[in-house]
Scaffold this motif. Sequence first.
Motif, PDB file in Angstrom:
ATOM      1  N   PRO A  92       0.911  -1.126   0.102  1.00 29.12           N
ATOM      2  CA  PRO A  92      -0.027  -0.082  -0.133  1.00 29.12           C
ATOM      3  C   PRO A  92       0.815   1.198   0.094  1.00 29.12           C
ATOM      4  CG  PRO A  92      -0.012  -1.268   2.108  1.00 29.12           C
ATOM      5  CD  PRO A  92       0.673  -1.811   1.198  1.00 29.12           C
ATOM      6  N   THR A  93       0.232   2.405  -0.551  1.00 36.76           N
ATOM      7  CA  THR A  93       0.950   3.610  -0.867  1.00 36.76           C
ATOM      8  C   THR A  93      -0.038   4.728  -0.227  1.00 36.76           C
ATOM      9  OG1 THR A  93       0.223   4.299  -2.767  1.00 36.76           O
ATOM     10  CG2 THR A  93       2.368   2.916  -2.533  1.00 36.76           C
ATOM     11  N   ALA A  94       0.846   5.791   0.308  1.00 34.90           N
ATOM     12  CA  ALA A  94      -0.099   6.881   0.746  1.00 34.90           C
ATOM     13  C   ALA A  94       0.623   8.053   0.514  1.00 34.90           C
ATOM     14  CB  ALA A  94      -0.190   6.717   2.522  1.00 34.90           C
ATOM     15  N   THR A  95      -0.117   9.326   0.878  1.00 37.85           N
ATOM     16  CA  THR A  95       0.287  10.512   0.745  1.00 37.85           C
ATOM     17  C   THR A  95       0.711  10.950   1.974  1.00 37.85           C
ATOM     18  OG1 THR A  95      -1.153  11.146  -1.333  1.00 37.85           O
ATOM     19  CG2 THR A  95      -0.084  13.007   0.146  1.00 37.85           C
ATOM     20  N   VAL A  96       1.863  11.479   2.331  1.00 36.75           N
ATOM     21  CA  VAL A  96       2.536  11.605   3.484  1.00 36.75           C
ATOM     22  C   VAL A  96       3.181  12.924   3.673  1.00 36.75           C
ATOM     23  CG1 VAL A  96       2.955   9.172   3.989  1.00 36.75           C
ATOM     24  CG2 VAL A  96       4.714  10.409   2.945  1.00 36.75           C
ATOM     25  N   THR A  97       3.356  13.533   4.690  1.00 36.02           N
ATOM     26  CA  THR A  97       4.120  14.520   5.144  1.00 36.02           C
ATOM     27  C   THR A  97       5.118  14.517   6.090  1.00 36.02           C
ATOM     28  OG1 THR A  97       2.413  15.370   6.768  1.00 36.02           O
ATOM     29  CG2 THR A  97       2.074  16.054   4.524  1.00 36.02           C
ATOM     30  N   GLY A  98       6.156  15.342   6.068  1.00 35.38           N
ATOM     31  CA  GLY A  98       7.199  15.161   7.117  1.00 35.38           C
ATOM     32  C   GLY A  98       8.282  16.320   7.063  1.00 35.38           C
ATOM     33  N   GLU A  99       9.431  15.959   7.321  1.00 30.10           N
ATOM     34  CA  GLU A  99      10.385  17.064   7.372  1.00 30.10           C
ATOM     35  C   GLU A  99      11.865  16.340   6.904  1.00 30.10           C
ATOM     36  OE1 GLU A  99      10.767  17.560  11.642  1.00 30.10           O
ATOM     37  OE2 GLU A  99       9.288  18.805  11.674  1.00 30.10           O
ATOM     38  N   TRP A 100      12.615  17.255   6.319  1.00 28.23           N
ATOM     39  CA  TRP A 100      13.962  16.770   5.822  1.00 28.23           C
ATOM     40  C   TRP A 100      14.969  17.949   6.181  1.00 28.23           C
ATOM     41  CZ3 TRP A 100      16.736  20.112   2.514  1.00 28.23           C
ATOM     42  CH2 TRP A 100      15.878  21.208   1.938  1.00 28.23           C
ATOM     43  N   SER A 101      16.290  16.973   6.056  1.00 34.71           N
ATOM     44  CA  SER A 101      17.485  17.990   6.184  1.00 34.71           C
ATOM     45  C   SER A 101      18.687  17.357   5.405  1.00 34.71           C
ATOM     46  CB  SER A 101      17.613  18.084   7.572  1.00 34.71           C
ATOM     47  OG  SER A 101      18.046  16.851   8.137  1.00 34.71           O
ATOM     48  N   VAL A 102      19.777  18.445   5.241  1.00 37.67           N
ATOM     49  CA  VAL A 102      20.756  17.915   4.458  1.00 37.67           C
ATOM     50  C   VAL A 102      22.026  17.827   5.370  1.00 37.67           C
ATOM     51  CG1 VAL A 102      22.459  18.518   2.666  1.00 37.67           C
ATOM     52  CG2 VAL A 102      19.798  18.647   2.193  1.00 37.67           C
ATOM     53  N   THR A 140       6.355  12.556   9.457  1.00 42.10           N
ATOM     54  CA  THR A 140       5.770  12.945  10.818  1.00 42.10           C
ATOM     55  C   THR A 140       4.218  12.373  10.956  1.00 42.10           C
ATOM     56  OG1 THR A 140       5.052  15.063   9.939  1.00 42.10           O
ATOM     57  CG2 THR A 140       7.434  14.628  11.037  1.00 42.10           C
ATOM     58  N   ASP A 141       3.488  12.288  10.002  1.00 47.77           N
ATOM     59  CA  ASP A 141       1.991  11.852  10.374  1.00 47.77           C
ATOM     60  C   ASP A 141       1.788  10.453  10.331  1.00 47.77           C
ATOM     61  OD1 ASP A 141       2.733  11.469   7.486  1.00 47.77           O
ATOM     62  OD2 ASP A 141       0.849  12.485   6.803  1.00 47.77           O
ATOM     63  N   THR A 142       2.624   9.757  11.214  1.00 47.05           N
ATOM     64  CA  THR A 142       2.516   8.328  11.273  1.00 47.05           C
ATOM     65  C   THR A 142       2.528   7.819  12.806  1.00 47.05           C
ATOM     66  OG1 THR A 142       3.360   6.185  10.812  1.00 47.05           O
ATOM     67  CG2 THR A 142       4.956   8.095  11.043  1.00 47.05           C
ATOM     68  N   SER A 143       2.096   6.756  13.182  1.00 50.58           N
ATOM     69  CA  SER A 143       2.108   6.448  14.513  1.00 50.58           C
ATOM     70  C   SER A 143       3.333   5.268  14.619  1.00 50.58           C
ATOM     71  CB  SER A 143       0.735   5.543  14.771  1.00 50.58           C
ATOM     72  OG  SER A 143       0.532   4.545  14.095  1.00 50.58           O
ATOM     73  N   CYS A 144       4.164   5.293  13.715  1.00 47.58           N
ATOM     74  CA  CYS A 144       5.302   4.170  13.683  1.00 47.58           C
ATOM     75  C   CYS A 144       6.664   4.886  14.256  1.00 47.58           C
ATOM     76  CB  CYS A 144       5.700   3.843  12.281  1.00 47.58           C
ATOM     77  SG  CYS A 144       4.565   3.340  11.400  1.00 47.58           S
ATOM     78  N   PRO A 145       7.248   4.079  15.147  1.00 45.71           N
ATOM     79  CA  PRO A 145       8.184   4.757  15.830  1.00 45.71           C
ATOM     80  C   PRO A 145       9.572   5.259  15.163  1.00 45.71           C
ATOM     81  CG  PRO A 145       8.116   2.171  16.284  1.00 45.71           C
ATOM     82  CD  PRO A 145       6.962   2.911  15.597  1.00 45.71           C
ATOM     83  N   ASP A 146       9.575   4.484  14.036  1.00 42.24           N
ATOM     84  CA  ASP A 146      10.698   4.995  13.173  1.00 42.24           C
ATOM     85  C   ASP A 146      10.548   5.096  11.858  1.00 42.24           C
ATOM     86  OD1 ASP A 146      13.307   5.227  12.141  1.00 42.24           O
ATOM     87  OD2 ASP A 146      14.235   3.009  12.480  1.00 42.24           O
ATOM     88  N   SER A 147      10.214   6.260  11.549  1.00 43.74           N
ATOM     89  CA  SER A 147       9.697   6.626  10.140  1.00 43.74           C
ATOM     90  C   SER A 147      10.693   7.351   9.444  1.00 43.74           C
ATOM     91  CB  SER A 147       8.519   7.359  10.143  1.00 43.74           C
ATOM     92  OG  SER A 147       8.577   8.430  11.039  1.00 43.74           O
ATOM     93  N   HIS A 148      12.104   7.200   9.635  1.00 39.68           N
ATOM     94  CA  HIS A 148      12.955   8.031   9.141  1.00 39.68           C
ATOM     95  C   HIS A 148      13.976   7.048   7.964  1.00 39.68           C
ATOM     96  CE1 HIS A 148      17.188   9.448   9.730  1.00 39.68           C
ATOM     97  NE2 HIS A 148      16.727  10.516   9.300  1.00 39.68           N
TER      98      HIS A 148
END
Length: 171
Positions: A85-95, A112-120
């Motif tokens: 499955p796929t979804a539209t997600v939002t979050g943060e990024w850095s370089v 960031t819009d997830t309940s998962c402990p490791d979404s990085h």
Amino acid sequence: MNRSMLMAAAALLCAAILTGCSTSTGQYAYGSQESDVVGAWTTLNGPEIELVLNPDGTLEAQQWPAPLTCRNVDVPEVDDFAAEPTATVTGEWSVFAGEQPGGLPTVSLSITDTSCPDSHVVAYLWRDEEGHLSACLPLESVLHPDNFSPNRLWMFTPRNEDAASEAPCFG
């Protein structure tokens, strides 16, 4: 053959090995900054993912595979992402520019819009021989460790890049 001729032959052999046999198609994009990666990106290989890196450090992604969000290692092979499955997600990024010893240039993506402990996830920044930037996302962390499949990374390129190379990352 005298010693100077042997030395010259050895030097020619070394030069041929170091230059003539090189298969490099680019290099890590050391010194990359946020301004280098801002914008819309899409996958060159793998599922069609649209990733937008906004100037304020936020991200939006369409068709983002669920295993990348929750770091699910139940995906047996790369080709199996098509069934996920796929979804539209939002979050943060850095370089990270990668200028410290041993550091490689990366773009870090956190959903960031997830309940998962490791979404990085982390993608390595790469420039091809023509200077085009790519973000190379290794998939080892979400693939089942007992299986090996080819093309274990996805290559993101800027969407509006006219001449993005199809050469593999880390080639």
